[in-house]
Write an enzyme that holds these catalytic residues in place. Structure first.
Site, PDB file in Angstrom:
ATOM      1  CG  ASP A 161      -1.887  -1.191   1.203  1.00 46.02           C
ATOM      2  OD1 ASP A 161      -3.088  -0.985   1.053  1.00 46.02           O
ATOM      3  OD2 ASP A 161      -1.420  -2.340   1.335  1.00 46.02           O
ATOM      4  CG  ASP A 189      -3.944  -1.122  -2.588  1.00 49.08           C
ATOM      5  OD1 ASP A 189      -4.453  -1.726  -3.561  1.00 49.08           O
ATOM      6  OD2 ASP A 189      -4.575  -0.859  -1.551  1.00 49.08           O
ATOM      7  CG  ASN A 226      -8.338  -2.041  -2.506  1.00 48.98           C
ATOM      8  OD1 ASN A 226      -7.326  -2.395  -1.914  1.00 48.98           O
ATOM      9  ND2 ASN A 226      -8.941  -0.879  -2.257  1.00 48.98           N
ATOM     10  CG  HIS A 311      -4.495  -5.917  -1.305  1.00 44.29           C
ATOM     11  ND1 HIS A 311      -3.358  -5.161  -1.101  1.00 44.29           N
ATOM     12  CD2 HIS A 311      -5.542  -5.065  -1.125  1.00 44.29           C
ATOM     13  CE1 HIS A 311      -3.694  -3.916  -0.821  1.00 44.29           C
ATOM     14  NE2 HIS A 311      -5.012  -3.823  -0.814  1.00 44.29           N
ATOM     15  CG  HIS A 321     -10.079  -2.577   4.630  1.00 44.83           C
ATOM     16  ND1 HIS A 321     -10.979  -2.096   3.709  1.00 44.83           N
ATOM     17  CD2 HIS A 321      -9.036  -1.710   4.644  1.00 44.83           C
ATOM     18  CE1 HIS A 321     -10.497  -0.983   3.172  1.00 44.83           C
ATOM     19  NE2 HIS A 321      -9.322  -0.722   3.725  1.00 44.83           N
TER      20      HIS A 321
END
Length: 456
Positions: A161, A189, A226, A311, A321
């Site tokens: 990320d 990400d 995502n 992920h 999440h």
């Protein structure tokens, strides 16, 4: 005097950490400022006419004797050649041609994206490579991994990320400053282009320039997150993963995968499996069938360390999440326990967490056994979505800390996994606010196949 010093020390310990039913929840005080993207002008294109940019490499085959070299030329397709040679063998140059792709995304048109696969390289050898011509020639290098074997030491960086904020830059610079890192396990990400109006794909170009000083010199093993989906029907963009799939190629066919979103590689003493949290994984789907056939192929006498990248975390004790990875866990966790996966790295939650070795595989709807329990055959689950992206930190925990959680902290950072031999690996997590040599969390991992004893 001694009592006073002892009291001060105990107060200090209480301030730094707090204990609960689980492991440790750090109360380290972080910079509360929001994460802000670095300006475009921070990463201009390289000088020269049609100069190659956004250079990145990844493993190009299953065994580690291949490399995929990728780059972008902004104005013209050619030259689409990479020239390479072994260090010290300048007179023995070889050439490989790239395949070229382009794409449009709403109002954006990409440059010419090149991918050149080189195979048959020698293990544990430094190679020099050049891209471009005339005033735009750019030179880089990489070192191939040692030959696959059970006691081959190797050090991976672990990042997730990342994004392209000032915090991202601190994470990235910390990793680059560590001379031990030989390759990066990246858990998804990348650019966060989709966080900007119209999924501003210029952010993909800037991100590629930002990370180039690492990605051009050592392989990053890519996982899609995502923020790589880029599915935007309101923009008439109905093809998931379009920018990511054009820009980042992986050797998925070498492991008989039908999609670049899930694949495997061997590297030194590790067998690395990459999965896609955002592709179908139910029974009979291509990803399910591939993983079902892939896990029995792992030879722990050859590659003792079995590592999985995905992920969306399966075990997560943040209020962000929470349980998003639950359905994938239900499908695949029994296999992970059966095949004694050592470590699962994930991102998605913008913080850090390391689990104990636990599993939750006995629940069958009627027996009520729906609680994670200690399991020596289970992996450690590490959430490392703390690269520094524009969405900021996840700093809201579930309380009390669950019994499966060993350590958690809402800070930006990265990790290092130093595989020593077939039985031992040393793992450290480094928060951005400390100097790189400082480890905020560290532990020894014992291999589940060769040395399945309790780490703690």
């Amino acid at each position: 005097m001694m009592m006073t010093r002892r009291f001060i020390w105990l107060v200090f310990i209480f301030v730094v950490i707090k204990f609960s039913d689980g492991g440790t929840t750090s109360s380290y005080i972080r910079n509360p400022q929001p994460s802000i993207d670095m300006p475009f002008e921070s990463f201009p294109p390289p000088p020269g006419d049609n100069a190659p940019e956004q250079v990145h490499i990844t493993q190009g085959d299953h065994e580690g004797r291949g490399v995929i070299i990728s780059w972008v030329t902004p104005l013209m397709k050619h030259p689409n050649v990479v020239t390479y040679w072994k260090e010290g063998k300048h007179s023995h140059k070889k050439r490989a041609h790239s395949t070229i792709t382009t794409y449009r995304y709403y109002n954006y048109s990409s440059g010419y994206i090149h991918h050149a696969t080189i195979k048959g390289l020698q293990h544990d050898t430094k190679y020099i490579y050049e891209l471009g011509k005339h005033d735009s020639i750019r030179r880089f290098s990489f070192t191939t991994p040692p030959k696959v074997g059970p006691d081959v030491p190797y050090t991976f960086g672990v990042i997730g990320d990342l994004g392209q904020t000032f915090d991202s830059n601190q994470t990235f610079e910390h990793y680059v400053s560590n001379p031990k890192g030989q390759a990066v396990l990246f858990v998804g990400d990348l650019s966060y282009a989709d966080n900007h109006p119209l999924h501003n794909n210029l952010k993909w170009d800037i991100w590629g320039r930002f990370v180039e000083k690492s990605t051009a010199y050592q392989p990053w093993i890519w996982t899609a997150g995502n923020h790589e989906i880029d599915f935007a029907p309101d923009l008439d963009e109905n093809t998931p993963f379009k920018p990511y799939m054009h820009r980042y190629h992986v050797p998925y066919r070498a492991s008989q995968s039908t999609s670049p979103l899930w694949y495997s590689i061997k590297r030194a003493s590790a067998y690395i499996i990459v999965l896609s949290s955002y592709s179908a994984y139910g029974k009979y789907t291509p990803q399910y069938k591939w993983l079902e056939e892939e896990l029995p192929k792992v030879n722990r006498s050859e590659t003792p360390w079995l590592i999985v990248l995905l992920h969306s975390p399966w075990y997560n004790s943040y209020n962000y999440h929470y349980m998003e990875g639950e359905s994938m866990r239900v499908m695949f966790e029994p296999w992970f326990v059966e095949y004694k996966v050592d470590i699962v790295f994930s991102g998605h939650v913008h913080a850090y967490e390391r689990s104990k070795r636990i599993s939750n595989v006995k629940y069958n709807i009627t027996n009520g056994l729906s609680t994670p329990v200690p399991d020596p055959s289970a992996p450690v689950y590490i959430t490392i979505g703390d690269g520094g992206n524009i969405e900021g930190l996840a700093n809201n925990y579930t309380e009390p800390q669950p019994s499966y959680s060993a350590y958690r902290e809402a800070s930006f950072g990265h990790a290092m996994l130093e595989i020593k031999n077939r039985t031992h690996a040393y793992y450290t997590w480094h928060r951005n606010h400390d100097n790189e040599p400082v480890a905020a969390d560290s532990t020894c991992f014992y291999n589940r196949f060769w040395h399945p004893v309790e780490e703690e």
